[in-house]
Design a protein around this motif. Structure first.
Motif, mmCIF file in Angstrom:
data_model
loop_
_atom_site.group_PDB
_atom_site.id
_atom_site.type_symbol
_atom_site.label_atom_id
_atom_site.label_comp_id
_atom_site.label_asym_id
_atom_site.label_seq_id
_atom_site.Cartn_x
_atom_site.Cartn_y
_atom_site.Cartn_z
ATOM 1 N N SER A 133 7.523 -0.584 -2.891
ATOM 2 C CA SER A 133 6.637 -0.620 -1.841
ATOM 3 C C SER A 133 6.215 -1.796 -1.955
ATOM 4 C CB SER A 133 6.159 0.565 -2.236
ATOM 5 O OG SER A 133 4.758 0.512 -1.686
ATOM 6 N N THR A 134 5.195 -2.998 -1.257
ATOM 7 C CA THR A 134 4.439 -3.500 -1.568
ATOM 8 C C THR A 134 2.926 -3.157 -2.189
ATOM 9 O OG1 THR A 134 3.894 -3.993 0.980
ATOM 10 C CG2 THR A 134 5.415 -5.640 0.158
ATOM 11 N N ASN A 135 2.291 -1.945 -1.214
ATOM 12 C CA ASN A 135 1.774 -1.585 -2.002
ATOM 13 C C ASN A 135 0.987 -1.553 -3.531
ATOM 14 O OD1 ASN A 135 0.413 -1.844 0.946
ATOM 15 N ND2 ASN A 135 -1.004 0.072 0.681
ATOM 16 N N GLY A 166 9.116 2.399 0.635
ATOM 17 C CA GLY A 166 8.020 1.971 1.790
ATOM 18 C C GLY A 166 7.342 3.158 2.215
ATOM 19 N N ARG A 167 5.849 2.926 1.409
ATOM 20 C CA ARG A 167 4.950 5.199 2.032
ATOM 21 C C ARG A 167 3.913 4.579 3.375
ATOM 22 N NH1 ARG A 167 0.907 5.696 -1.057
ATOM 23 N NH2 ARG A 167 0.685 3.254 -2.136
ATOM 24 N N GLN A 194 1.433 6.796 6.461
ATOM 25 C CA GLN A 194 0.397 7.418 6.325
ATOM 26 C C GLN A 194 1.012 9.081 5.616
ATOM 27 O OE1 GLN A 194 -2.761 6.775 7.960
ATOM 28 N NE2 GLN A 194 -2.273 4.767 8.963
ATOM 29 N N TRP A 235 8.019 5.321 5.160
ATOM 30 C CA TRP A 235 8.545 4.279 6.161
ATOM 31 C C TRP A 235 9.909 3.132 5.735
ATOM 32 C CZ3 TRP A 235 5.791 2.971 10.507
ATOM 33 C CH2 TRP A 235 6.104 1.872 10.552
ATOM 34 N N LEU A 291 4.152 -5.785 4.254
ATOM 35 C CA LEU A 291 3.746 -6.766 3.919
ATOM 36 C C LEU A 291 2.261 -6.137 3.158
ATOM 37 C CD1 LEU A 291 0.755 -7.477 5.337
ATOM 38 C CD2 LEU A 291 2.941 -9.690 6.200
ATOM 39 N N ASP A 331 -1.769 3.034 13.828
ATOM 40 C CA ASP A 331 -0.690 2.827 14.141
ATOM 41 C C ASP A 331 -0.494 2.152 15.718
ATOM 42 O OD1 ASP A 331 0.322 4.591 12.264
ATOM 43 O OD2 ASP A 331 0.838 6.928 14.317
ATOM 44 N N LYS A 373 6.646 3.749 18.535
ATOM 45 C CA LYS A 373 5.580 3.728 17.499
ATOM 46 C C LYS A 373 6.561 1.888 17.173
ATOM 47 C CE LYS A 373 3.843 4.354 12.692
ATOM 48 N NZ LYS A 373 3.265 5.588 12.030
ATOM 49 N N GLY A 387 2.814 0.301 11.575
ATOM 50 C CA GLY A 387 1.972 1.258 11.053
ATOM 51 C C GLY A 387 1.221 0.236 9.750
ATOM 52 N N VAL A 388 0.388 1.424 9.433
ATOM 53 C CA VAL A 388 -0.370 0.719 8.837
ATOM 54 C C VAL A 388 -1.071 1.746 7.248
ATOM 55 C CG1 VAL A 388 -2.975 -0.735 7.999
ATOM 56 C CG2 VAL A 388 -1.959 -0.986 10.281
ATOM 57 N N LEU A 389 -1.189 1.363 6.147
ATOM 58 C CA LEU A 389 -1.549 2.302 5.405
ATOM 59 C C LEU A 389 -2.655 1.368 4.240
ATOM 60 C CD1 LEU A 389 -0.902 4.888 3.587
ATOM 61 C CD2 LEU A 389 0.333 3.004 2.239
ATOM 62 N N GLY A 445 -1.518 -2.341 4.003
ATOM 63 C CA GLY A 445 0.007 -2.561 3.898
ATOM 64 C C GLY A 445 0.390 -2.690 5.221
ATOM 65 N N ILE A 446 1.047 -3.565 5.955
ATOM 66 C CA ILE A 446 1.603 -3.057 7.010
ATOM 67 C C ILE A 446 2.992 -3.619 7.488
ATOM 68 C CG2 ILE A 446 1.121 -4.935 9.203
ATOM 69 C CD1 ILE A 446 -1.299 -6.042 8.263
ATOM 70 N N GLY A 447 4.024 -2.628 7.975
ATOM 71 C CA GLY A 447 5.159 -1.953 8.327
ATOM 72 C C GLY A 447 4.852 -2.953 9.877
#
Ligand code: BTN
Length: 254
Positions: free
Chosen positions: A23-25, A51-52, A54, A59, A69, A113, A120, A123-125, A141-143
């Motif tokens: 996970s990049t986060n 990936g994680r 919300q 993800w 990223l 989102d 969708k 998404g953003v974390l 975190g942006i997917g």
């Protein structure tokens, strides 16, 4: 890989590229704990394996197809209770970046989102660390689904599907434009003109000012989104009363 040259002051100037990563986060968080990380650093991978999202969701993103990223920001100018302002600025930056592709019904579904119509696209974390009453650093975190054309989830889409593009998009070029757009709105946030960004956010909010069904504790109710509070709660008109909801409390019926 990921030799990008965005026209920015700091966002995307330093790139940490990982061919594969859980996970990049999480990676960005480990980096911050172990070394000095410049503001604007982007940790990016071509293949995110865990990936994680919300609410503890995962993800999913097909390798080499999409943008996954994490951007490190240091918004020490923001008080902790104003954290949601950062969500707004990032949402506006991503929306502005995608708007260049002429997508119809491109909206931000609260809190951040990315929706095109009822599907969708991203998404953003955002994970903030506090130092006293201020935000010391933030991992954004942006997917974004870009070139993936098949999804197991029927409510997902990608830029390629939504634009009906035959060719694949160049991910490096997109990350350059995305960096520029996010920096623009982040610098605007730094001027502390919150009102302007708040209004712009409501303007692009999914299902704003429309009556729709939502679910709370397995029960459906009809509500109309009328605002988002300072703390980022969704303000809805329900049975002629205003009620505030947090992310864990309700779900949209789409
Ligand atoms: C959501 O819609 O639930 C948020 C999804 C956020 C996914 C991105 S992909 C890059 C970064 N690394 C993660 O593990 N998650 C975020």
């Amino acid at each position: 890989m990921y030799k990008i040259q965005p026209k920015t002051l700091f966002v995307g100037k330093n790139i940490v590229y990982l061919p594969s990563c859980h996970s990049t986060n999480d990676f960005a968080s480990e980096l911050i704990q172990n070394q000095q990380v410049f503001e604007g650093t982007i940790v990016i991978t071509s293949d995110q394996t865990a990936g994680r999202g919300q609410r503890g969701n995962s993800w999913e993103s097909q390798a080499n197809q999409n943008i996954t990223l994490s951007l490190v920001l240091k918004p020490s100018f923001l008080a902790a209770q104003k954290q949601f302002k950062l969500n707004i600025a990032i949402s506006l930056g991503i929306h502005h970046f995608l708007n260049a592709f002429g997508l119809e019904n491109l909206r931000i579904k609260w809190p951040n989102d990315i929706y095109v119509g009822d599907k969708k696209m991203g998404g953003v974390l955002i994970e903030n660390s506090l130092a006293g009453s201020r935000i010391s650093h933030s991992i954004i975190g942006i997917g974004l689904n870009i070139n993936q054309s098949v999804f197991s989830n029927p409510s997902a889409t990608s830029l390629k599907i939504a634009t009906q593009n035959q060719e694949n998009f160049n991910l490096e070029t997109l990350v350059e434009r995305l960096s520029e757009s996010i920096e623009k709105y982040y610098l605007q946030l730094k001027t502390l003109d919150f009102q302007k960004q708040h209004a712009a956010y409501l303007d692009i909010l999914f299902r704003f000012n429309q009556s729709h069904y939502f679910k709370k504790n397995d029960e459906l109710f009809l509500g109309k989104i009328v605002d988002v509070s300072e703390q980022g709660l969704l303000i809805m008109e329900v049975n002629n009363n205003l009620q505030a909801f947090d992310l864990k409390e309700i779900s949209y019926i789409i």
